[in-house]
Design a protein around this motif. Structure first.
Motif, mmCIF file in Angstrom:
data_model
loop_
_atom_site.group_PDB
_atom_site.id
_atom_site.type_symbol
_atom_site.label_atom_id
_atom_site.label_comp_id
_atom_site.label_asym_id
_atom_site.label_seq_id
_atom_site.Cartn_x
_atom_site.Cartn_y
_atom_site.Cartn_z
ATOM 1 N N ILE A 140 0.823 -1.212 0.000
ATOM 2 C CA ILE A 140 0.000 0.000 0.000
ATOM 3 C C ILE A 140 0.860 1.268 0.000
ATOM 4 C CG2 ILE A 140 -1.800 1.259 1.249
ATOM 5 C CD1 ILE A 140 -2.938 -1.380 2.142
ATOM 6 N N LEU A 141 1.817 1.343 0.921
ATOM 7 C CA LEU A 141 2.668 2.533 0.963
ATOM 8 C C LEU A 141 3.526 2.646 -0.289
ATOM 9 C CD1 LEU A 141 3.588 4.959 2.653
ATOM 10 C CD2 LEU A 141 5.316 3.487 3.696
ATOM 11 N N GLY A 142 3.968 1.506 -0.833
ATOM 12 C CA GLY A 142 4.820 1.522 -2.018
ATOM 13 C C GLY A 142 4.121 2.004 -3.273
ATOM 14 N N THR A 143 2.798 2.093 -3.237
ATOM 15 C CA THR A 143 2.046 2.593 -4.391
ATOM 16 C C THR A 143 2.137 4.110 -4.514
ATOM 17 O OG1 THR A 143 0.482 0.770 -4.095
ATOM 18 C CG2 THR A 143 -0.244 2.571 -5.503
ATOM 19 N N ALA A 144 2.391 4.800 -3.418
ATOM 20 C CA ALA A 144 2.305 6.259 -3.370
ATOM 21 C C ALA A 144 3.151 6.984 -4.421
ATOM 22 C CB ALA A 144 2.655 6.755 -1.964
ATOM 23 N N PRO A 145 4.419 6.621 -4.637
ATOM 24 C CA PRO A 145 5.196 7.360 -5.648
ATOM 25 C C PRO A 145 4.562 7.323 -7.033
ATOM 26 C CG PRO A 145 6.641 6.001 -4.290
ATOM 27 C CD PRO A 145 5.238 5.604 -3.947
ATOM 28 N N PHE A 146 3.993 6.185 -7.396
ATOM 29 C CA PHE A 146 3.379 6.062 -8.718
ATOM 30 C C PHE A 146 2.056 6.827 -8.789
ATOM 31 C CE2 PHE A 146 5.584 1.975 -7.777
ATOM 32 C CZ PHE A 146 6.677 2.177 -8.613
ATOM 33 N N SER A 147 1.230 6.691 -7.750
ATOM 34 C CA SER A 147 -0.086 7.338 -7.780
ATOM 35 C C SER A 147 0.038 8.860 -7.746
ATOM 36 C CB SER A 147 -0.933 6.858 -6.597
ATOM 37 O OG SER A 147 -0.356 7.236 -5.363
ATOM 38 N N ILE A 148 1.001 9.378 -7.005
ATOM 39 C CA ILE A 148 1.153 10.843 -6.890
ATOM 40 C C ILE A 148 1.649 11.451 -8.195
ATOM 41 C CG2 ILE A 148 2.480 12.652 -5.723
ATOM 42 C CD1 ILE A 148 2.335 10.895 -3.184
ATOM 43 N N LEU A 149 2.526 10.758 -8.903
ATOM 44 C CA LEU A 149 3.060 11.287 -10.162
ATOM 45 C C LEU A 149 2.085 11.137 -11.326
ATOM 46 C CD1 LEU A 149 6.743 9.968 -9.982
ATOM 47 C CD2 LEU A 149 5.987 12.348 -9.757
ATOM 48 N N LEU A 150 1.190 10.146 -11.244
ATOM 49 C CA LEU A 150 0.340 9.798 -12.387
ATOM 50 C C LEU A 150 -0.449 10.972 -12.978
ATOM 51 C CD1 LEU A 150 -1.720 6.546 -12.711
ATOM 52 C CD2 LEU A 150 -2.767 8.711 -13.283
ATOM 53 N N PRO A 151 -1.143 11.807 -12.191
ATOM 54 C CA PRO A 151 -1.970 12.856 -12.801
ATOM 55 C C PRO A 151 -1.181 13.931 -13.551
ATOM 56 C CG PRO A 151 -2.589 12.477 -10.502
ATOM 57 C CD PRO A 151 -1.289 11.790 -10.724
ATOM 58 N N TYR A 152 0.140 13.981 -13.342
ATOM 59 C CA TYR A 152 0.941 15.052 -13.936
ATOM 60 C C TYR A 152 1.793 14.565 -15.108
ATOM 61 C CZ TYR A 152 -0.328 17.033 -9.436
ATOM 62 O OH TYR A 152 -1.037 17.461 -8.341
ATOM 63 N N ALA A 153 1.709 13.270 -15.422
ATOM 64 C CA ALA A 153 2.541 12.690 -16.471
ATOM 65 C C ALA A 153 1.890 12.863 -17.841
ATOM 66 C CB ALA A 153 2.772 11.208 -16.184
ATOM 67 N N ASN A 154 2.712 12.707 -18.899
ATOM 68 C CA ASN A 154 2.129 12.693 -20.238
ATOM 69 C C ASN A 154 1.435 11.355 -20.468
ATOM 70 O OD1 ASN A 154 4.106 10.768 -20.920
ATOM 71 N ND2 ASN A 154 5.511 12.317 -21.725
ATOM 72 N N LEU A 155 0.857 11.177 -21.642
ATOM 73 C CA LEU A 155 0.021 10.007 -21.886
ATOM 74 C C LEU A 155 0.801 8.705 -21.716
ATOM 75 C CD1 LEU A 155 -2.733 8.888 -22.754
ATOM 76 C CD2 LEU A 155 -1.993 9.094 -25.137
ATOM 77 N N PHE A 156 2.013 8.640 -22.275
ATOM 78 C CA PHE A 156 2.799 7.412 -22.182
ATOM 79 C C PHE A 156 3.135 7.084 -20.730
ATOM 80 C CE2 PHE A 156 7.029 5.500 -21.722
ATOM 81 C CZ PHE A 156 6.827 4.283 -22.374
ATOM 82 N N TRP A 157 3.683 8.050 -19.999
ATOM 83 C CA TRP A 157 4.093 7.794 -18.620
ATOM 84 C C TRP A 157 2.899 7.618 -17.696
ATOM 85 C CZ3 TRP A 157 8.450 5.819 -17.466
ATOM 86 C CH2 TRP A 157 9.574 6.078 -18.258
ATOM 87 N N SER A 158 1.770 8.204 -18.059
ATOM 88 C CA SER A 158 0.557 7.948 -17.284
ATOM 89 C C SER A 158 0.212 6.467 -17.320
ATOM 90 C CB SER A 158 -0.610 8.772 -17.850
ATOM 91 O OG SER A 158 -1.816 8.451 -17.190
ATOM 92 N N GLY A 159 0.343 5.853 -18.497
ATOM 93 C CA GLY A 159 0.087 4.428 -18.618
ATOM 94 C C GLY A 159 1.085 3.587 -17.835
ATOM 95 N N VAL A 160 2.367 3.959 -17.901
ATOM 96 C CA VAL A 160 3.405 3.213 -17.178
ATOM 97 C C VAL A 160 3.175 3.303 -15.671
ATOM 98 C CG1 VAL A 160 5.874 3.130 -16.638
ATOM 99 C CG2 VAL A 160 5.121 3.483 -19.000
ATOM 100 N N LEU A 161 2.926 4.517 -15.172
ATOM 101 C CA LEU A 161 2.712 4.713 -13.738
ATOM 102 C C LEU A 161 1.456 3.996 -13.262
ATOM 103 C CD1 LEU A 161 3.662 8.493 -13.565
ATOM 104 C CD2 LEU A 161 4.953 6.609 -12.530
#
Length: 402
Positions: free
Chosen positions: A293-314
Motif C-alpha cells: 500500500i505505501l509503495g504505491t504512493a510514488p506512482f499514484s502521486i506522479l500519475l496525474p501530472y505525467a504525459n500520456l505514455f508515462w501515465s500508462g506506465v505509472l
C-alpha cells in the motif's frame, strides 16, 4: 507476535483452480457494468453522479449481504448455495442487457450484487479449506481469477460494447451458465468436507493463546486492516470508474483507446494479486501489506501530472504494487480470528464492495462539482496512509506443509 498452526493437509489445487475460474467468470460479468459506463453516459445522457450510483447500487448490495452470508456459513456450512448465487448474477446479466431505462439498470445491478454477496464469502471459505499450509497462495489463486475477470471489462468496451452497445451483455449469460456448472462441482467437494466425521471437540484455547495477542491487540489490528482496505479500494475505485474519463477528457483519446489503458492497470492488478500471497507466505504478511500500500504512493502521486505514455506506465506500476495486498489482508484477518473464516471473508469482501460503490458515488459527485482531473489528484495521496501497517503485529512466514 502472530503465530500460525502447522497445517498437515495438502493443498487441493483442482478445487482452488475451479473457484478461481468461477471468480473470473463472476467478476467478468460484474465488469460489464463499469465497462458500459461510457456507453450508458452517452446513450442515456447520465451525469457522473448517476454513473457512480450504478456502481453504488451493485456494490452496496453485496457489501451489506456478505457479512451476513459469512456469519451464517460459520454456523452451518451451506455448500449448494454456491450455484444458487450465480443464478442471481445470471438474472442480473439478462436484465442489464435488456434494460430500457435507468431504473431497470439499477435493479439489474442489485441482482448482480446479490449474486456476488453469496459467492465471495462461501468461495473464500472453500479456498481456506483447500489451502493446506499455503493460505496466502490459496487466497491469491482464488482472487487472481476475480482480478483477471475485472480486467476484461475495458476490453469488452473497446471490442464489444462500442460496436454492439448495451445488448452485447447478453452474451455473458453463457459465462453465468458455465459458472453454475462449476459451482455445482465445488459444492459437491465442499459438502463432502463438511460431512466428514470430526474428532471429539477439545476445549478451545482463548484467542490470545491461539494468536499470542490480547483481545485489544487483535481488535486494533482488525481496525488497521479495515482502514487499509478503505484506502486501497477508494483509490482502485477512482481508477476503475473514472480513469478512462480522465484520459478521454484530458488527453483527447477515444473511448476504445482509453479502455486499453484501463485494461493495462487491471491486468497489472491481477499479476500483483497472484504474486502477493506467495511472497507473504515467505516474507510475512505485515511486510508485504506495508510494502504494497505505501509503495504505491510514488506512482499514484506522479500519475496525474505525467504525459500520456508515462501515465500508462505509472498506472500499471500502481496497479501491480497496490493489488498485492488484499489477499494477504484477508488471510491475516482470518488468522487473527480463527474459527470465523466466513464472517471475516464476508466482512472484508463486503467492505471492498461497499467502499468501491460508495467511493464511485462520492467521487462522481465531486467530479460533477470540480473535474475528473481533480479526482485523480485527490485520490493519489491515499496510498500514503499505508504507513499504518507498521502498527500491525509481527507475524512469521508460514511453515512448510508436512
Amino acid at each position: 507476535m502472530l503465530t500460525k498452526e502447522i497445517a498437515v493437509s495438502a493443498t487441493v489445487f483442482p478445487v482452488l483452480f475451479a473457484i478461481s475460474i468461477v471468480h473470473l467468470l463472476n467478476d467478468t460479468m460484474q465488469s460489464t457494468v463499469t465497462a458500459l459506463f461510457p456507453i450508458l453516459r452517452d446513450s442515456l445522457q447520465l451525469s457522473y453522479k448517476q454513473v457512480g450510483l450504478i456502481a453504488f447500487a451493485m456494490n452496496m448490495t453485496a457489501s451489506l449481504m456478505q457479512p451476513v452470508v459469512g456469519y451464517l456459513s460459520d454456523l452451518r456450512p451451506r455448500p449448494y448455495i454456491l450455484p444458487i448465487g450465480v443464478c442471481f448474477t445470471l438474472a442480473g446479466v439478462v436484465a442489464l442487457a435488456l434494460a430500457p431505462h435507468y431504473a431497470v439498470i439499477l435493479l439489474a445491478v442489485v441482482a448482480m450484487g446479490v449474486g456476488s454477496a453469496i459467492f465471495h464469502p462461501e468461495s473464500s471459505r472453500v479456498a481456506y479449506l483447500s489451502a493446506g499450509g499455503r493460505r496466502g497462495l490459496a487466497q491469491s489463486i482464488f482472487q487472481v481469477g476475480g482480478n483477471i475477470g475485472s480486467s476484461l471489462g475495458p476490453i469488452m468496451t473497446a471490442v464489444l460494447f462500442v460496436n454492439i452497445g448495451q445488448f452485447g451483455v447478453i452474451w455473458f449469460s453463457f459465462a453465468a451458465i458455465a459458472a453454475i456448472v462449476i459451482q455445482y462441482y465445488v459444492a459437491g467437494w465442499y459438502s463432502r468436507q463438511s460431512a466428514q466425521p470430526r474428532r471429539p471437540a477439545k476445549p478451545k484455547p482463548a484467542e490470545g493463546q491461539k494468536t499470542g495477542l490480547t483481545a485489544a491487540q487483535i481488535g486494533w489490528a482488525i481496525v488497521i486492516l479495515v482502514f487499509l482496505v478503505f484506502t486501497k479500494h477508494i483509490y482502485m475505485s477512482s481508477i476503475s470508474s473514472y480513469y478512462s474519463f480522465f484520459l478521454i477528457d484530458d488527453y483527447g483519446v477515444s473511448v476504445s483507446h482509453a479502455q486499453w489503458f484501463l485494461f493495462a492497470f487491471l491486468a497489472a492488478s491481477a499479476a500483483g494479486t497472484f504474486c502477493g500471497g506467495p511472497l507473504a507466505d515467505r516474507y510475512g504478511r505485515r511486510n508485504i501489506i506495508w510494502f504494497s500500500i505505501l509503495g504505491t504512493a510514488p506512482f499514484s502521486i506522479l500519475l496525474p501530472y505525467a504525459n500520456l505514455f508515462w501515465s500508462g506506465v505509472l498506472c500499471v506500476c500502481a496497479g501491480f504494487v497496490l493489488s498485492s495486498a488484499f489477499s494477504i489482508i484477508v488471510v491475516f484477518a482470518q488468522e487473527l480470528l480463527p474459527g470465523k473464516v466466513g464472517l471475516v471473508s464476508g466482512l472484508f469482501f463486503g467492505l471492498a464492495f461497499g467502499i468501491g460503490g460508495l467511493g464511485s458515488a462520492v467521487l462522481g459527485w465531486i467530479a460533477d462539482a470540480t473535474s475528473i482531473a481533480y479526482i485523480m489528484k485527490l485520490c493519489a495521496y491515499l496510498p500514503l496512509l499505508g504507513i499504518l501497517a507498521v502498527f500491525l503485529p509481527k507475524d512469521r512466514s508460514a511453515p512448510r506443509v508436512s
